[in-house]
Scaffold this motif. Structure first.
Motif, PDB file in Angstrom:
ATOM      1  N   LEU A 127       0.854  -1.188   0.000  1.00  3.16           N
ATOM      2  CA  LEU A 127       0.000   0.000   0.000  1.00  3.16           C
ATOM      3  C   LEU A 127       0.888   1.235   0.000  1.00  3.16           C
ATOM      4  CD1 LEU A 127      -2.634  -1.283   2.561  1.00  3.16           C
ATOM      5  CD2 LEU A 127      -2.894  -1.111   0.078  1.00  3.16           C
ATOM      6  N   ASP A 128       0.918   1.920  -1.142  1.00  2.00           N
ATOM      7  CA  ASP A 128       1.847   3.019  -1.398  1.00  2.00           C
ATOM      8  C   ASP A 128       1.059   4.328  -1.426  1.00  2.00           C
ATOM      9  OD1 ASP A 128       3.881   4.677  -2.195  1.00  2.00           O
ATOM     10  OD2 ASP A 128       4.101   3.828  -4.192  1.00  2.00           O
ATOM     11  N   PRO A 129       1.176   5.169  -0.386  1.00  2.00           N
ATOM     12  CA  PRO A 129       0.348   6.380  -0.332  1.00  2.00           C
ATOM     13  C   PRO A 129       0.876   7.495  -1.226  1.00  2.00           C
ATOM     14  CG  PRO A 129       1.765   6.270   1.586  1.00  2.00           C
ATOM     15  CD  PRO A 129       1.997   4.993   0.817  1.00  2.00           C
ATOM     16  N   THR A 130      -0.042   8.312  -1.703  1.00  2.00           N
ATOM     17  CA  THR A 130       0.302   9.524  -2.436  1.00  2.00           C
ATOM     18  C   THR A 130       0.511  10.681  -1.468  1.00  2.00           C
ATOM     19  OG1 THR A 130      -0.981   8.765  -4.343  1.00  2.00           O
ATOM     20  CG2 THR A 130      -0.469  11.110  -4.252  1.00  2.00           C
ATOM     21  N   LEU A 131      -0.346  10.764  -0.453  1.00  2.00           N
ATOM     22  CA  LEU A 131      -0.267  11.816   0.553  1.00  2.00           C
ATOM     23  C   LEU A 131       0.358  11.271   1.836  1.00  2.00           C
ATOM     24  CD1 LEU A 131      -3.842  13.361   0.159  1.00  2.00           C
ATOM     25  CD2 LEU A 131      -1.728  14.109  -0.953  1.00  2.00           C
ATOM     26  N   GLU A 132       0.799  12.195   2.689  1.00  2.00           N
ATOM     27  CA  GLU A 132       1.319  11.805   4.006  1.00  2.00           C
ATOM     28  C   GLU A 132       0.141  11.682   4.973  1.00  2.00           C
ATOM     29  OE1 GLU A 132       4.361  10.934   4.572  1.00  2.00           O
ATOM     30  OE2 GLU A 132       5.106  11.478   2.583  1.00  2.00           O
ATOM     31  N   PHE A 203      -0.855   2.588 -12.230  1.00  2.00           N
ATOM     32  CA  PHE A 203       0.605   2.556 -12.081  1.00  2.00           C
ATOM     33  C   PHE A 203       1.199   3.953 -12.188  1.00  2.00           C
ATOM     34  CE2 PHE A 203       4.830   2.276 -14.083  1.00  2.00           C
ATOM     35  CZ  PHE A 203       5.505   1.559 -13.099  1.00  2.00           C
ATOM     36  N   ARG A 204       0.688   4.777 -13.085  1.00  2.00           N
ATOM     37  CA  ARG A 204       1.236   6.117 -13.316  1.00  2.00           C
ATOM     38  C   ARG A 204       0.776   7.055 -12.196  1.00  2.00           C
ATOM     39  NH1 ARG A 204       3.271   6.842 -18.483  1.00  2.00           N
ATOM     40  NH2 ARG A 204       2.927   9.096 -18.355  1.00  2.00           N
ATOM     41  N   LYS A 205       1.731   7.729 -11.583  1.00  2.00           N
ATOM     42  CA  LYS A 205       1.424   8.561 -10.425  1.00  2.00           C
ATOM     43  C   LYS A 205       0.444   9.680 -10.746  1.00  2.00           C
ATOM     44  CE  LYS A 205       5.653   7.658  -7.805  1.00  2.00           C
ATOM     45  NZ  LYS A 205       6.848   8.244  -7.151  1.00  2.00           N
ATOM     46  N   GLU A 206       0.522  10.211 -11.971  1.00  2.00           N
ATOM     47  CA  GLU A 206      -0.360  11.322 -12.305  1.00  2.00           C
ATOM     48  C   GLU A 206      -1.816  10.899 -12.404  1.00  2.00           C
ATOM     49  OE1 GLU A 206       1.653  10.012 -16.222  1.00  2.00           O
ATOM     50  OE2 GLU A 206       2.186  10.267 -14.106  1.00  2.00           O
ATOM     51  N   LYS A 207      -2.067   9.590 -12.448  1.00  2.00           N
ATOM     52  CA  LYS A 207      -3.438   9.100 -12.517  1.00  2.00           C
ATOM     53  C   LYS A 207      -4.000   8.681 -11.154  1.00  2.00           C
ATOM     54  CE  LYS A 207      -3.279   7.520 -17.323  1.00  2.00           C
ATOM     55  NZ  LYS A 207      -3.528   6.383 -18.256  1.00  2.00           N
ATOM     56  N   ARG A 208      -3.178   8.777 -10.125  1.00  2.00           N
ATOM     57  CA  ARG A 208      -3.614   8.310  -8.802  1.00  2.00           C
ATOM     58  C   ARG A 208      -4.380   9.368  -8.028  1.00  2.00           C
ATOM     59  NH1 ARG A 208       2.075   5.544  -6.798  1.00  2.00           N
ATOM     60  NH2 ARG A 208       2.408   4.281  -8.675  1.00  2.00           N
ATOM     61  N   ASP A 210      -5.153  11.610  -5.168  1.00  2.00           N
ATOM     62  CA  ASP A 210      -4.710  11.506  -3.774  1.00  2.00           C
ATOM     63  C   ASP A 210      -4.879  10.093  -3.219  1.00  2.00           C
ATOM     64  OD1 ASP A 210      -4.157  14.216  -3.837  1.00  2.00           O
ATOM     65  OD2 ASP A 210      -6.054  14.794  -2.910  1.00  2.00           O
ATOM     66  N   ARG A 211      -5.086   9.132  -4.092  1.00  2.00           N
ATOM     67  CA  ARG A 211      -5.421   7.785  -3.636  1.00  2.00           C
ATOM     68  C   ARG A 211      -4.177   6.940  -3.356  1.00  2.00           C
ATOM     69  NH1 ARG A 211      -9.206   6.288  -8.614  1.00  2.00           N
ATOM     70  NH2 ARG A 211      -7.456   7.386  -9.614  1.00  2.00           N
ATOM     71  N   ILE A 212      -4.396   5.870  -2.608  1.00  2.00           N
ATOM     72  CA  ILE A 212      -3.344   4.927  -2.260  1.00  2.00           C
ATOM     73  C   ILE A 212      -3.231   3.887  -3.366  1.00  2.00           C
ATOM     74  CG2 ILE A 212      -2.676   3.122  -0.616  1.00  2.00           C
ATOM     75  CD1 ILE A 212      -4.269   4.809   1.496  1.00  2.00           C
ATOM     76  N   TYR A 213      -2.013   3.639  -3.791  1.00  2.00           N
ATOM     77  CA  TYR A 213      -1.756   2.665  -4.850  1.00  2.00           C
ATOM     78  C   TYR A 213      -1.719   1.264  -4.247  1.00  2.00           C
ATOM     79  CZ  TYR A 213       0.907   0.372  -8.637  1.00  2.00           C
ATOM     80  OH  TYR A 213       1.351  -0.467  -9.629  1.00  2.00           O
ATOM     81  N   VAL A 214      -2.586   0.390  -4.725  1.00  2.00           N
ATOM     82  CA  VAL A 214      -2.611  -1.008  -4.298  1.00  2.00           C
ATOM     83  C   VAL A 214      -1.695  -1.778  -5.247  1.00  2.00           C
ATOM     84  CG1 VAL A 214      -4.052  -3.006  -3.748  1.00  2.00           C
ATOM     85  CG2 VAL A 214      -4.988  -0.690  -3.517  1.00  2.00           C
ATOM     86  N   ASP A 215      -0.456  -1.963  -4.811  1.00  2.00           N
ATOM     87  CA  ASP A 215       0.593  -2.507  -5.667  1.00  2.00           C
ATOM     88  C   ASP A 215       0.771  -3.997  -5.371  1.00  2.00           C
ATOM     89  OD1 ASP A 215       2.820  -3.047  -7.172  1.00  2.00           O
ATOM     90  OD2 ASP A 215       4.156  -1.681  -6.104  1.00  2.00           O
ATOM     91  N   VAL A 216       0.504  -4.826  -6.365  1.00  2.00           N
ATOM     92  CA  VAL A 216       0.682  -6.276  -6.207  1.00  2.00           C
ATOM     93  C   VAL A 216       1.767  -6.810  -7.135  1.00  2.00           C
ATOM     94  CG1 VAL A 216      -1.665  -6.649  -5.372  1.00  2.00           C
ATOM     95  CG2 VAL A 216      -1.195  -6.784  -7.836  1.00  2.00           C
ATOM     96  N   ALA A 217       2.539  -5.923  -7.740  1.00  2.00           N
ATOM     97  CA  ALA A 217       3.556  -6.341  -8.705  1.00  2.00           C
ATOM     98  C   ALA A 217       4.635  -7.221  -8.075  1.00  2.00           C
ATOM     99  CB  ALA A 217       4.204  -5.122  -9.352  1.00  2.00           C
ATOM    100  N   ARG A 218       4.817  -7.110  -6.748  1.00  2.00           N
ATOM    101  CA  ARG A 218       5.853  -7.900  -6.085  1.00  2.00           C
ATOM    102  C   ARG A 218       5.554  -9.395  -6.113  1.00  2.00           C
ATOM    103  NH1 ARG A 218       9.771  -4.623  -6.784  1.00  2.00           N
ATOM    104  NH2 ARG A 218       9.343  -2.547  -5.975  1.00  2.00           N
TER     105      ARG A 218
END
Length: 287
Positions: A127-132, A203-208, A210-218
């Motif tokens: 879970l990769d946040p855009t905001l703090e 995947f592209r940050k400009e499309k996120r 303020d949302r949290i990126y749900v990254d499952v690529a790992r």
């Protein structure tokens, strides 16, 4: 001297100058945390994030075990297009300390074990946040946990020592990498659809926004994830720290709240590693 003794050179070299933490401190930390860390790295190919100077000066990733590495270190050849890469397996306290001697601040591990590299035993949601806004990350992790439980899996959580949370589900090794990756992508899409204002799979940050990126690529081939109890190349030497699940409800929780100087006290206070039973919680990935 033991046949596995690791000779430490330049122990005085500052890795975290602002915190007074040296290469010797890193070496000693890996020795001290080995009891908790080894079950999570044993038999998993390692990619080393190494630093020849301080963490502020920048480092580099190295997958291939260096020439001249001691013969007693375990290793495994991992196939790639056109050949293979020989990865370290950190299967002992001395192997972890050897990583410290190499200036490897952060070991990254496969979510698969060396004897069956085609069969993952951990599913990882990053879970990769855009905001703090770590409160939003905690809520996202709880939603991920609910979704995994609804599907018969048992979630575990780890603050990454950086900005986010990893939600990890231990798996029986019944499905191959591509199946696990496809299943995790489907879960991520469902989570994002259920929480469209909070979560995204863009995947592209400009499309996120303020949302949290749900990254499952790992969960994909040849991918790695930061190892539990690994230090990070950030100010104050924060550590990727496994949690008790209920700690996600704590408003005071921080993603970088434990450091090389404090995480051992946490282990003492808890009476051990909160993930000590993670392997016993493994379930088959549902179809």
């Amino acid at each position: 001297m033991s046949a596995r003794a690791v000779r430490l050179t330049h122990p005085e070299r500052l890795l975290w100058p602002g915190d007074g933490l040296t290469k010797g401190d890193l070496y000693n930390y890996f020795g001290a945390v080995a009891g908790a860390m080894l079950p999570h790295v044993r038999d998993r190919p390692i990619s080393m994030q190494r630093f020849r100077g301080s963490v502020q000066e920048g480092g580099f990733f190295q997958k291939e075990i260096p020439r001249g590495a001691p013969d007693w270190l375990d290793r495994v050849a991992v196939g790639k297009h056109g050949g293979s890469v020989c990865h370290l397996l950190a299967n002992s306290r001395e192997a972890l300390q050897w990583l410290g001697q190499q200036g490897c601040v952060t070991p990254h591990v496969f979510p698969r074990r060396a004897d069956r590299l085609d069969r993952p035993d951990r599913l990882v949601i990053d879970l990769d946040p855009t905001l703090e806004d770590f409160g939003a990350v905690r809520r996202a992790a709880l939603a991920c946990g609910d979704a995994l439980r609804d599907r018969g899996l048992e979630p575990f959580a780890m603050v990454t020592g950086s900005r986010g949370v990893h939600v990890v589900a231990p798996l029986k090794r019944t499905r191959d990498v591509e199946d696990v990756l496809a299943w995790s992508r489907g879960l991520a899409e469902e989570l994002a659809a259920a929480h469209p204002d909070a979560l995204t799979t863009a995947f592209r940050k400009e499309k996120r926004d303020d949302r949290i990126y749900v990254d499952v690529a790992r969960n994909g081939p040849a991918q790695t994830v930061v190892a539990p109890y690994a230090p990070r190349a950030r100010a104050h030497a924060p550590v990727a720290t496994p949690l008790r699940w209920e700690e996600l409800h704590d408003d005071a929780l921080r993603p970088d709240g434990w450091t090389m100087r404090t995480v051992l006290d946490r282990l003492d206070e808890l009476g051990g590693d909160p993930w000590s039973d993670i392997a016993a919680a493994a379930r088959p990935l549902p179809r």
